[in-house]
Design an enzyme around this catalytic site. Structure first.
Site, PDB file in Angstrom:
ATOM      1  N   ASN A   7       0.852  -1.277   0.011  1.00  0.00           N
ATOM      2  CA  ASN A   7      -0.056  -0.066   0.001  1.00  0.00           C
ATOM      3  C   ASN A   7       0.852   1.346   0.168  1.00  0.00           C
ATOM      4  OD1 ASN A   7      -1.346   2.334   1.217  1.00  0.00           O
ATOM      5  ND2 ASN A   7      -3.045   1.022   1.665  1.00  0.00           N
ATOM      6  N   ASP A   9      -0.286   4.579  -0.252  1.00  0.00           N
ATOM      7  CA  ASP A   9      -0.853   5.751   0.041  1.00  0.00           C
ATOM      8  C   ASP A   9       0.033   6.715   0.727  1.00  0.00           C
ATOM      9  OD1 ASP A   9      -3.202   4.646  -0.735  1.00  0.00           O
ATOM     10  OD2 ASP A   9      -4.192   4.332   1.378  1.00  0.00           O
ATOM     11  N   HIS A  10       0.835   6.256   1.714  1.00  0.00           N
ATOM     12  CA  HIS A  10       1.804   7.351   2.423  1.00  0.00           C
ATOM     13  C   HIS A  10       2.523   8.030   1.651  1.00  0.00           C
ATOM     14  CE1 HIS A  10      -0.093   6.430   6.116  1.00  0.00           C
ATOM     15  NE2 HIS A  10       0.689   5.614   6.615  1.00  0.00           N
ATOM     16  N   ARG A  18       2.965  19.089   0.555  1.00  0.00           N
ATOM     17  CA  ARG A  18       3.530  20.301  -0.162  1.00  0.00           C
ATOM     18  C   ARG A  18       2.853  20.488  -1.423  1.00  0.00           C
ATOM     19  NH1 ARG A  18       8.553  22.111   1.588  1.00  0.00           N
ATOM     20  NH2 ARG A  18       8.384  22.253   3.653  1.00  0.00           N
ATOM     21  N   HIS A  43      -5.748   3.653  -1.817  1.00  0.00           N
ATOM     22  CA  HIS A  43      -6.888   3.964  -1.292  1.00  0.00           C
ATOM     23  C   HIS A  43      -7.237   5.561  -1.812  1.00  0.00           C
ATOM     24  CE1 HIS A  43      -9.857   4.366   2.350  1.00  0.00           C
ATOM     25  NE2 HIS A  43     -10.332   4.628   1.300  1.00  0.00           N
ATOM     26  N   ARG A  45      -9.450   7.927  -1.464  1.00  0.00           N
ATOM     27  CA  ARG A  45     -10.638   8.410  -0.337  1.00  0.00           C
ATOM     28  C   ARG A  45     -11.354   9.560  -1.041  1.00  0.00           C
ATOM     29  NH1 ARG A  45      -9.345   7.133   4.993  1.00  0.00           N
ATOM     30  NH2 ARG A  45     -11.131   8.706   5.378  1.00  0.00           N
ATOM     31  N   ARG A  49      -7.293  12.842   0.242  1.00  0.00           N
ATOM     32  CA  ARG A  49      -6.162  13.495   1.345  1.00  0.00           C
ATOM     33  C   ARG A  49      -4.856  12.821   1.005  1.00  0.00           C
ATOM     34  NH1 ARG A  49      -7.170  10.394   6.905  1.00  0.00           N
ATOM     35  NH2 ARG A  49      -9.337  11.256   6.596  1.00  0.00           N
ATOM     36  N   HIS A  50      -4.846  11.427   0.085  1.00  0.00           N
ATOM     37  CA  HIS A  50      -3.414  11.360  -0.586  1.00  0.00           C
ATOM     38  C   HIS A  50      -3.458  10.954  -1.701  1.00  0.00           C
ATOM     39  CE1 HIS A  50      -5.203   7.586   1.105  1.00  0.00           C
ATOM     40  NE2 HIS A  50      -4.822   7.769   2.417  1.00  0.00           N
ATOM     41  N   GLU A  70      -8.692   0.409  -3.140  1.00  0.00           N
ATOM     42  CA  GLU A  70      -9.429   0.473  -1.579  1.00  0.00           C
ATOM     43  C   GLU A  70     -10.224   1.500  -1.800  1.00  0.00           C
ATOM     44  OE1 GLU A  70      -7.091   1.114   1.863  1.00  0.00           O
ATOM     45  OE2 GLU A  70      -6.192  -1.078   1.564  1.00  0.00           O
ATOM     46  N   THR A 101      -8.290   3.948   8.040  1.00  0.00           N
ATOM     47  CA  THR A 101      -9.604   2.960   8.215  1.00  0.00           C
ATOM     48  C   THR A 101      -9.890   2.408   9.621  1.00  0.00           C
ATOM     49  OG1 THR A 101      -8.930   2.336   5.773  1.00  0.00           O
ATOM     50  CG2 THR A 101     -10.934   1.287   6.862  1.00  0.00           C
ATOM     51  N   GLU A 151     -11.180  -9.408   2.984  1.00  0.00           N
ATOM     52  CA  GLU A 151      -9.892  -8.949   3.500  1.00  0.00           C
ATOM     53  C   GLU A 151     -10.225  -8.939   5.060  1.00  0.00           C
ATOM     54  OE1 GLU A 151      -7.076  -5.912   1.686  1.00  0.00           O
ATOM     55  OE2 GLU A 151      -6.848  -5.270   3.794  1.00  0.00           O
ATOM     56  N   HIS A 190      -3.842  -4.723   7.849  1.00  0.00           N
ATOM     57  CA  HIS A 190      -3.950  -3.492   8.547  1.00  0.00           C
ATOM     58  C   HIS A 190      -3.305  -3.337   9.987  1.00  0.00           C
ATOM     59  CE1 HIS A 190      -5.658   0.280  10.313  1.00  0.00           C
ATOM     60  NE2 HIS A 190      -6.165   0.583   8.830  1.00  0.00           N
ATOM     61  N   GLY A 212       1.007  -1.249   4.546  1.00  0.00           N
ATOM     62  CA  GLY A 212       1.312  -0.003   4.053  1.00  0.00           C
ATOM     63  C   GLY A 212       2.361   0.714   4.940  1.00  0.00           C
TER      64      GLY A 212
HETATM   65  N1  PXP Z   1      -6.120  -2.986   4.490  1.00  0.00           N
HETATM   66  C1  PXP Z   1      -6.951  -2.089   4.177  1.00  0.00           C
HETATM   67  C2  PXP Z   1      -8.610  -2.344   3.782  1.00  0.00           C
HETATM   68  C3  PXP Z   1      -6.696  -0.863   4.717  1.00  0.00           C
HETATM   69  O1  PXP Z   1      -7.512   0.138   4.656  1.00  0.00           O
HETATM   70  C4  PXP Z   1      -5.382  -0.540   4.986  1.00  0.00           C
HETATM   71  C5  PXP Z   1      -4.891   1.039   5.130  1.00  0.00           C
HETATM   72  O2  PXP Z   1      -4.997   1.895   4.238  1.00  0.00           O
HETATM   73  C6  PXP Z   1      -4.405  -1.307   4.966  1.00  0.00           C
HETATM   74  C7  PXP Z   1      -4.864  -2.682   4.723  1.00  0.00           C
HETATM   75  C8  PXP Z   1      -2.958  -1.262   5.312  1.00  0.00           C
HETATM   76  O3  PXP Z   1      -2.794  -0.928   6.657  1.00  0.00           O
HETATM   77  P1  PXP Z   1      -1.695  -0.366   7.223  1.00  0.00           P
HETATM   78  O4  PXP Z   1      -1.167   0.880   6.484  1.00  0.00           O
HETATM   79  O5  PXP Z   1      -1.787  -0.267   8.636  1.00  0.00           O
HETATM   80  O6  PXP Z   1      -0.317  -1.430   6.806  1.00  0.00           O
END
Ligand code: PXP
Length: 243
Positions: A7, A9-10, A18, A43, A45, A49-50, A70, A101, A151, A190, A212
């Site tokens: 993942n 996203d970060h 920025r 994801h 959203r 936001r990201h 996602e 989430t 999941e 997660h 992620g």
């Molecule tokens: N699975 C789902 C459905 C999520 O929403 C997330 C967070 O975006 C993750 C997995 C990954 O979680 P983490 O960033 O804590 O590894």
């Protein structure tokens, strides 16, 4: 054989801090794939936001591993997903104020609505997964709405320690067995990190772990390819030869 869905996203979170063009999410995906990720997860959203729409488009076009989107069940997002057609979609609950989430999707409480969304996505050729707590009622409902995968939410397992954590791991095991018995594929994710991922990777029938935060955090120090590789090793598998 359990695979890693990275993942990213970060990476977009850092870029959006920025409103810049770096760090580049496509470059992040390539680094993760080189490190052994067999899927890329983002994801989109509702508040953007990201990850942005353009990120999803370019990832879909350019990466050679399955893209897992996602997403909430908001009509605007469902329309977007149906157009872009990622290989997979994972339906998640979404609240504006949350940091990430929180909790699984209440499939049982909105069966008819979710069944409609699952049907739209499947018609677009997307494999649909539902992010749920390891609870029988939610698993039954996931099968009823026609999802191909669940999941399992590992956030509670990741937060607990000792006996409580063991108990939660057992709940995840029972959930995985039940989902498989109902014909559902099983993924999990997660809060997973290098320390707690091993036990989840050993759960019966688990195919893919979506991770992620822990990987991106480690990447700050060792780089994303290496951080991904470390997680793949912790999961117990290194299929792709890294460059
Ligand atoms: N699975 C789902 C459905 C999520 O929403 C997330 C967070 O975006 C993750 C997995 C990954 O979680 P983490 O960033 O804590 O590894």
């Amino acid at each position: 054989m359990v695979t890693l869905g990275l993942n990213i996203d970060h990476v977009a979170t850092l870029r959006q801090a920025r409103r810049d063009i770096v760090p580049n999410v496509l470059q992040a995906a390539f680094a993760g794939i080189q490190g052994g990720a067999e899927g890329i997860t983002v994801h989109l959203r509702e508040d953007r936001r990201h990850i942005q729409d353009a990120d999803v488009r370019i990832l879909k076009e350019r990466i050679d591993v399955p893209l897992n989107l996602e997403m909430s069940i908001a009509p605007e997002i469902v329309r977007f997903a149906s157009q872009i057609k990622p290989a997979k979609a994972c339906l998640v609950p979404e609240r504006r104020q949350e940091l990430t989430t929180e909790g699984g999707l209440d499939v049982a409480g909105q069966k008819h609505k979710i069944r409609r969304v699952v049907s739209i996505l499947k018609k677009a050729g997307i494999v649909v997964s539902l992010f749920i707590d390891p609870v029988e009622k939610q698993i039954r409902a996931s099968a009823w709405v026609g999802a191909q995968f669940v999941e399992l939410h590992t956030g509670t397992y990741a937060r607990f320690r000792g006996r409580k954590q063991k108990k939660e791991l057992n709940r995840l095991k029972e959930a995985a067995l039940y989902a498989h018995a109902l014909g559902l594929g099983v993924n999990a994710g997660h809060g997973l990190n290098l320390q707690n991922v091993g036990a989840v990777a050993k759960l019966p029938h688990v195919e893919e772990l979506n991770i992620g935060h822990a990987i991106i955090a480690q990447a700050v120090f060792v780089g994303l390819k290496q951080a991904t590789r470390e997680m793949v090793m912790a999961i117990g598998r290194t299929k792709r030869k890294s460059v």
